[in-house]
Design an enzyme around this catalytic site. Sequence first.
Site, PDB file in Angstrom:
ATOM      1  N   ASP A 108     -17.508 -10.258  37.085  1.00  0.00           N
ATOM      2  CA  ASP A 108     -18.871  -9.843  36.721  1.00  0.00           C
ATOM      3  C   ASP A 108     -18.841  -8.855  35.552  1.00  0.00           C
ATOM      4  O   ASP A 108     -17.866  -8.117  35.378  1.00  0.00           O
ATOM      5  CB  ASP A 108     -19.552  -9.221  37.948  1.00  0.00           C
ATOM      6  CG  ASP A 108     -21.070  -9.245  37.846  1.00  0.00           C
ATOM      7  OD1 ASP A 108     -21.602  -9.835  36.885  1.00  0.00           O
ATOM      8  OD2 ASP A 108     -21.727  -8.668  38.737  1.00  0.00           O
TER       9      ASP A 108
ATOM     10  N   HIS B 243     -19.202 -13.950  27.649  1.00  0.00           N
ATOM     11  CA  HIS B 243     -18.624 -15.065  28.422  1.00  0.00           C
ATOM     12  C   HIS B 243     -17.375 -15.616  27.726  1.00  0.00           C
ATOM     13  O   HIS B 243     -16.406 -15.997  28.375  1.00  0.00           O
ATOM     14  CB  HIS B 243     -19.654 -16.185  28.591  1.00  0.00           C
ATOM     15  CG  HIS B 243     -20.857 -15.773  29.393  1.00  0.00           C
ATOM     16  ND1 HIS B 243     -20.747 -15.066  30.573  1.00  0.00           N
ATOM     17  CD2 HIS B 243     -22.189 -15.951  29.202  1.00  0.00           C
ATOM     18  CE1 HIS B 243     -21.961 -14.835  31.066  1.00  0.00           C
ATOM     19  NE2 HIS B 243     -22.852 -15.359  30.245  1.00  0.00           N
TER      20      HIS B 243
ATOM     21  N   LEU C 258       1.241 -21.122  40.639  1.00  0.00           N
ATOM     22  CA  LEU C 258      -0.051 -20.582  41.068  1.00  0.00           C
ATOM     23  C   LEU C 258      -1.128 -21.671  41.154  1.00  0.00           C
ATOM     24  O   LEU C 258      -1.214 -22.531  40.275  1.00  0.00           O
ATOM     25  CB  LEU C 258      -0.507 -19.535  40.031  1.00  0.00           C
ATOM     26  CG  LEU C 258      -1.905 -18.952  40.222  1.00  0.00           C
ATOM     27  CD1 LEU C 258      -1.886 -17.863  41.292  1.00  0.00           C
ATOM     28  CD2 LEU C 258      -2.450 -18.378  38.914  1.00  0.00           C
TER      29      LEU C 258
END
Length: 228
Positions: A11, A28, A122
């Site tokens: 956020d 963004h 991962l």
Amino acid sequence: MAPKTVAIIMDGNGRWAKKRGLPRTAGHKKGADTIRTVALAAQDMGIQKLILYAFSTENWKRPEDEVSYLCKLPGLFFNKFINELMEKNIRVTFAGELEKFPQTTQNVINKAVNMTKDNTGLELCLAINYGSRREMLLGMKKYADEVAQGKRENDLTEEEFSKYLFVPEDIDLMIRTSGEERLSNFMLWQLAYTEFYFTDVLWPDFNKKELIKAIEYYNGRDRRFGGI
Ligand code: IPE
Ligand code: IPE
Ligand code: MG
């Protein structure tokens, strides 16, 4: 010891941009670069699954131009980083309803998932068009259908219910950046016994050092799971 499963509510992109007099989309864009940094750091630290909240079922409420930029972001991200993710043996998955995105967005995500599906490092799970209530509702409907069709008994356990969700794992550590301390419809089932770490750092400024701080915090917690 690194937690096995870490989830992040990424956020603060908009506020990061605003502080610099830039359009929200610039936040963004920078935030997408942070995904790369944090995924590589998570892999180095031995985290097995990293779940990143990238777009919520509520984010459709945003202005059209912002939503349309967010739909383009997976394409920009994978164009830039898919080769590196492959080299690093990272496996891309997603959680959420892809069908609601434009076809091109769906295609780039599916392509990244397919390309990396045999990687053993991962797991980088992108929560996109994800909402926890929706996830649980879909799971319950699927289960109810199976029972109605006689495919299974009405004998659901907590462990089996998890398998009806996009993300079946319990989450060890949840991080939310930007100073907000709420869940915003994120992983309500999976966070039942999770440790929470909140930081004022805005997502585009988050980095390996900040991730290490969060893990150190996690390692200092005594997880009792209801025991003593
Ligand atoms: C998080 O940053 C990214 C998404 C929700 C897509 P925000 O866009 O929510 O940034 P703020 O909260 O407005 O600063
Ligand atoms: C949560 O952030 C969703 C994502 C990070 C993708 P928001 O910025 O949408 O959450 P609220 O509106 O502040 O609760
Ligand atoms: Mg926000």
